[in-house]
Scaffold this motif. Structure first.
Motif, PDB file in Angstrom:
ATOM      1  N   ASP A 199       0.702  -1.250   0.017  1.00 43.48           N
ATOM      2  CA  ASP A 199      -0.054  -0.022  -0.033  1.00 43.48           C
ATOM      3  C   ASP A 199       1.086   1.242   0.033  1.00 43.48           C
ATOM      4  O   ASP A 199       2.161   1.113  -0.041  1.00 43.48           O
ATOM      5  N   GLU A 200       0.404   2.400  -0.037  1.00 40.22           N
ATOM      6  CA  GLU A 200       1.066   3.743  -0.098  1.00 40.22           C
ATOM      7  C   GLU A 200       1.975   4.024   1.052  1.00 40.22           C
ATOM      8  O   GLU A 200       2.952   4.286   0.966  1.00 40.22           O
ATOM      9  N   ARG A 201       1.645   3.411   2.528  1.00 44.39           N
ATOM     10  CA  ARG A 201       2.386   3.727   3.364  1.00 44.39           C
ATOM     11  C   ARG A 201       3.472   2.709   3.257  1.00 44.39           C
ATOM     12  O   ARG A 201       4.686   3.084   3.697  1.00 44.39           O
ATOM     13  N   GLY A 202       3.478   1.660   3.157  1.00 44.92           N
ATOM     14  CA  GLY A 202       4.272   0.460   2.927  1.00 44.92           C
ATOM     15  C   GLY A 202       5.352   0.874   2.071  1.00 44.92           C
ATOM     16  O   GLY A 202       6.583   0.653   2.144  1.00 44.92           O
ATOM     17  N   LEU A 203       4.924   1.231   0.775  1.00 46.25           N
ATOM     18  CA  LEU A 203       6.080   1.716  -0.305  1.00 46.25           C
ATOM     19  C   LEU A 203       6.732   3.011   0.234  1.00 46.25           C
ATOM     20  O   LEU A 203       7.888   3.135  -0.188  1.00 46.25           O
ATOM     21  N   ASN A 204       6.223   3.913   0.846  1.00 47.76           N
ATOM     22  CA  ASN A 204       6.872   5.175   1.325  1.00 47.76           C
ATOM     23  C   ASN A 204       8.009   4.670   2.199  1.00 47.76           C
ATOM     24  O   ASN A 204       8.945   5.111   2.121  1.00 47.76           O
ATOM     25  N   ILE A 205       7.679   3.664   3.290  1.00 48.95           N
ATOM     26  CA  ILE A 205       8.497   3.313   4.306  1.00 48.95           C
ATOM     27  C   ILE A 205       9.739   2.594   3.664  1.00 48.95           C
ATOM     28  O   ILE A 205      10.890   2.729   3.853  1.00 48.95           O
ATOM     29  N   LEU A 206       9.361   1.745   2.528  1.00 50.04           N
ATOM     30  CA  LEU A 206      10.374   1.022   1.886  1.00 50.04           C
ATOM     31  C   LEU A 206      11.560   1.879   1.204  1.00 50.04           C
ATOM     32  O   LEU A 206      12.638   1.718   1.129  1.00 50.04           O
ATOM     33  N   LYS A 207      10.817   2.974   0.545  1.00 54.68           N
ATOM     34  CA  LYS A 207      11.819   4.010  -0.146  1.00 54.68           C
ATOM     35  C   LYS A 207      12.581   4.635   0.780  1.00 54.68           C
ATOM     36  O   LYS A 207      13.863   4.783   0.582  1.00 54.68           O
ATOM     37  N   LEU A 208      12.050   4.995   1.889  1.00 52.36           N
ATOM     38  CA  LEU A 208      12.858   5.563   2.828  1.00 52.36           C
ATOM     39  C   LEU A 208      13.770   4.736   3.472  1.00 52.36           C
ATOM     40  O   LEU A 208      15.197   5.385   3.789  1.00 52.36           O
ATOM     41  N   LEU A 209      13.880   3.579   3.579  1.00 55.31           N
ATOM     42  CA  LEU A 209      14.725   2.823   4.188  1.00 55.31           C
ATOM     43  C   LEU A 209      15.801   2.321   3.058  1.00 55.31           C
ATOM     44  O   LEU A 209      17.031   2.557   3.473  1.00 55.31           O
ATOM     45  N   VAL A 210      15.564   2.315   1.794  1.00 53.77           N
ATOM     46  CA  VAL A 210      16.551   1.858   0.884  1.00 53.77           C
ATOM     47  C   VAL A 210      17.310   3.299   0.474  1.00 53.77           C
ATOM     48  O   VAL A 210      18.631   3.066   0.281  1.00 53.77           O
ATOM     49  N   ASN A 211      16.809   4.332   0.706  1.00 57.01           N
ATOM     50  CA  ASN A 211      17.358   5.621   0.260  1.00 57.01           C
ATOM     51  C   ASN A 211      18.215   6.225   1.346  1.00 57.01           C
ATOM     52  O   ASN A 211      19.186   6.992   1.178  1.00 57.01           O
ATOM     53  N   ASN A 212      17.899   5.573   2.743  1.00 56.34           N
ATOM     54  CA  ASN A 212      18.858   5.925   3.866  1.00 56.34           C
ATOM     55  C   ASN A 212      18.733   4.831   4.879  1.00 56.34           C
ATOM     56  O   ASN A 212      18.178   4.676   5.808  1.00 56.34           O
ATOM     57  N   PRO A 213      19.784   3.877   4.573  1.00 61.32           N
ATOM     58  CA  PRO A 213      19.978   2.754   5.084  1.00 61.32           C
ATOM     59  C   PRO A 213      20.109   2.807   6.736  1.00 61.32           C
ATOM     60  O   PRO A 213      19.953   1.877   7.500  1.00 61.32           O
ATOM     61  N   THR A 214      20.787   3.929   7.032  1.00 60.96           N
ATOM     62  CA  THR A 214      21.374   4.211   8.425  1.00 60.96           C
ATOM     63  C   THR A 214      20.222   4.843   9.156  1.00 60.96           C
ATOM     64  O   THR A 214      20.564   5.131  10.456  1.00 60.96           O
ATOM     65  N   ILE A 215      19.125   5.238   8.939  1.00 59.58           N
ATOM     66  CA  ILE A 215      18.106   5.683   9.525  1.00 59.58           C
ATOM     67  C   ILE A 215      17.662   4.932  10.670  1.00 59.58           C
ATOM     68  O   ILE A 215      17.616   3.797  10.824  1.00 59.58           O
ATOM     69  N   SER A 216      17.435   5.551  11.894  1.00 58.74           N
ATOM     70  CA  SER A 216      16.674   4.736  12.980  1.00 58.74           C
ATOM     71  C   SER A 216      15.594   4.568  12.977  1.00 58.74           C
ATOM     72  O   SER A 216      14.743   5.389  12.266  1.00 58.74           O
ATOM     73  N   GLY A 217      14.867   3.880  14.182  1.00 59.54           N
ATOM     74  CA  GLY A 217      13.431   3.522  13.998  1.00 59.54           C
ATOM     75  C   GLY A 217      12.777   4.803  14.498  1.00 59.54           C
ATOM     76  O   GLY A 217      11.753   5.182  13.699  1.00 59.54           O
ATOM     77  N   SER A 218      13.176   5.625  15.404  1.00 58.88           N
ATOM     78  CA  SER A 218      12.331   6.846  15.747  1.00 58.88           C
ATOM     79  C   SER A 218      12.486   7.863  14.771  1.00 58.88           C
ATOM     80  O   SER A 218      11.647   8.628  14.202  1.00 58.88           O
ATOM     81  N   GLN A 219      13.833   8.048  13.934  1.00 59.94           N
ATOM     82  CA  GLN A 219      13.910   8.944  12.829  1.00 59.94           C
ATOM     83  C   GLN A 219      12.947   8.346  11.668  1.00 59.94           C
ATOM     84  O   GLN A 219      12.133   9.337  10.958  1.00 59.94           O
ATOM     85  N   LEU A 220      12.638   7.152  11.451  1.00 61.25           N
ATOM     86  CA  LEU A 220      11.631   6.729  10.383  1.00 61.25           C
ATOM     87  C   LEU A 220      10.161   6.929  10.647  1.00 61.25           C
ATOM     88  O   LEU A 220       9.508   7.452  10.056  1.00 61.25           O
ATOM     89  N   GLU A 221       9.887   6.867  12.061  1.00 61.83           N
ATOM     90  CA  GLU A 221       8.843   7.203  12.521  1.00 61.83           C
ATOM     91  C   GLU A 221       8.336   8.672  12.518  1.00 61.83           C
ATOM     92  O   GLU A 221       7.228   8.920  11.866  1.00 61.83           O
ATOM     93  N   LYS A 222       9.181   9.431  12.828  1.00 63.33           N
ATOM     94  CA  LYS A 222       9.115  10.819  12.441  1.00 63.33           C
ATOM     95  C   LYS A 222       8.922  11.230  10.919  1.00 63.33           C
ATOM     96  O   LYS A 222       8.138  12.146  10.637  1.00 63.33           O
TER      97      LYS A 222
END
Length: 363
Positions: free
Chosen positions: A4-27
């Motif tokens: 879904d849109e939310r899942g795709l957005n999260i996956l994009k954020l993760l692969v474009n910034n693999p060092t991101i933390s959980g709290s940063q990703l939540e924000k």
């Protein structure tokens, strides 16, 4: 299963910034911890179904993202399914801005709903956000007229700057190149021709542009030519741009692009600028006064840094060459007020702020 849109957005954020933390990703994604955990579970199920390893979590809150996931979902060659792809809000704003800049006919709400496959209410909300989130920064306004439809009002220089920023925002996305080609109905043959022109400039000037810039320049030139063909000429440029005229690059680059019959002097300068601000490596070394000054300045910075930290670099020449390759386009970007998003800065600065401070003193 599809994301879904939310899942795709999260996956994009993760692969474009693999060092991101959980709290940063939540924000970044605007989610609670529980919502993020639920979405990650769906993403892992999706990855497993498609033959990929799952994304893991460390005790520190960081993520363990398999290399094949990063390589597959970050590459511009990833298959773009126009019928199934769901654009997130940020992507829609980028595309709407480019559509407004390259359209030849009047644009209505129905035009945007058809291209982006979204509802009329979503289009209206996106148009409002486009004005407050993006256009305001460029001193541009979105207007509507019954006879003209939707269009942008403002200076041509600001429109070109917006256009370049939007292209640079879309290309790094999942299937960014395919999205531009498909959604904006870009002439692929002309893009290939412009790629060949960029290679010709490299060969003639004996320089090498970065892979990122090689991907960007043909699309930027494509949209510049569309604006020129639509009689949208530049009538003013910042004063510093005039320094380009008379340089070696100016004559050589215009020779390559003379087949496009560009008459406006400022349009010519603007095109040459797209090459001068690019990260390059000169094969012939430092053969101009500018290059020599840059060499001396970079050498001084390295010398100061070594003294501040009480170290001596082993391969000082290679480091000096790399620093000059970075400084050269940076100097042109500063001169021409050209902004580039510093995405990597947000990743590195929090962990290495002391190095930034030392470098600042060294300069």
């Amino acid at each position: 299963m599809s994301l879904d849109e939310r899942g795709l957005n999260i996956l994009k954020l993760l692969v474009n910034n693999p060092t991101i933390s959980g709290s940063q990703l939540e924000k970044e994604a605007g989610l609670s911890r529980k919502q993020l955990s639920y979405s990650l579970a769906k993403i892992n199920f999706y990855l497993k179904e498609n033959g990929f390893e799952e994304i893991g979590r460390m005790r520190t809150g960081k993520f363990i993202i398999p290399h094949n996931v990063i390589n597959s979902y970050k590459t511009n060659q990833f298959t773009f399914d126009e019928g199934a792809y769901v654009f997130i809000e940020k992507e829609r704003l980028y595309l709407i801005a480019l559509i407004l800049l390259q359209h030849k006919e009047e644009l209505s709400i129905n035009h945007f709903t058809s291209i982006l496959r979204i509802s009329k209410n979503t289009v209206l909300n996106d148009l409002k956000k486009l004005q407050t989130v993006i256009l305001q920064e460029f001193d541009l306004k979105l207007w509507y007229d019954r006879s003209k439809g939707y269009y942008l009002v403002g200076k041509e220089y600001e429109k070109r700057t917006l256009m370049i920023r939007m292209i640079q925002s879309i290309l790094p996305l999942l299937s960014g190149e395919s999205i531009l080609l498909s959604i904006l109905e870009i002439d692929e043959e002309r893009i290939r021709m412009l790629c060949a022109d960029v290679e010709e400039v490299e060969k003639t000037l004996k320089v090498r542009y970065t892979d990122e810039r090689i991907r960007e320049i043909p699309f930027i030139l494509y949209f510049i030519l569309i604006r020129i063909e639509a009689q949208k000429f530049l009538d003013v440029l910042p004063e510093d741009y005039q320094h380009i005229v008379g340089t070696k690059e100016y004559g050589i680059i215009l020779k390559v692009f003379e087949k496009y019959r560009i008459e406006n002097a400022m349009d010519k300068i603007f095109i040459v600028t797209q090459f001068q601000i690019s990260s390059i490596n000169y094969a012939d070394g430092y053969d101009t006064s500018f290059e020599l000054e840059l060499f001396e300045a970079a050498s001084k910075v390295l010398y100061n840094f070594e003294n501040l930290v009480c170290i001596t670099f082993k391969d000082r020449k290679s480091l000096l060459d790399a620093l000059i390759q970075h400084l050269r386009p940076a100097m042109y970007r500063i001169r021409y007020h050209y902004h580039i998003e510093g995405k990597i800065l947000n990743m590195i600065l929090p962990q290495h702020s002391y190095l930034f401070e030392l470098t600042r003193h060294a300069m």
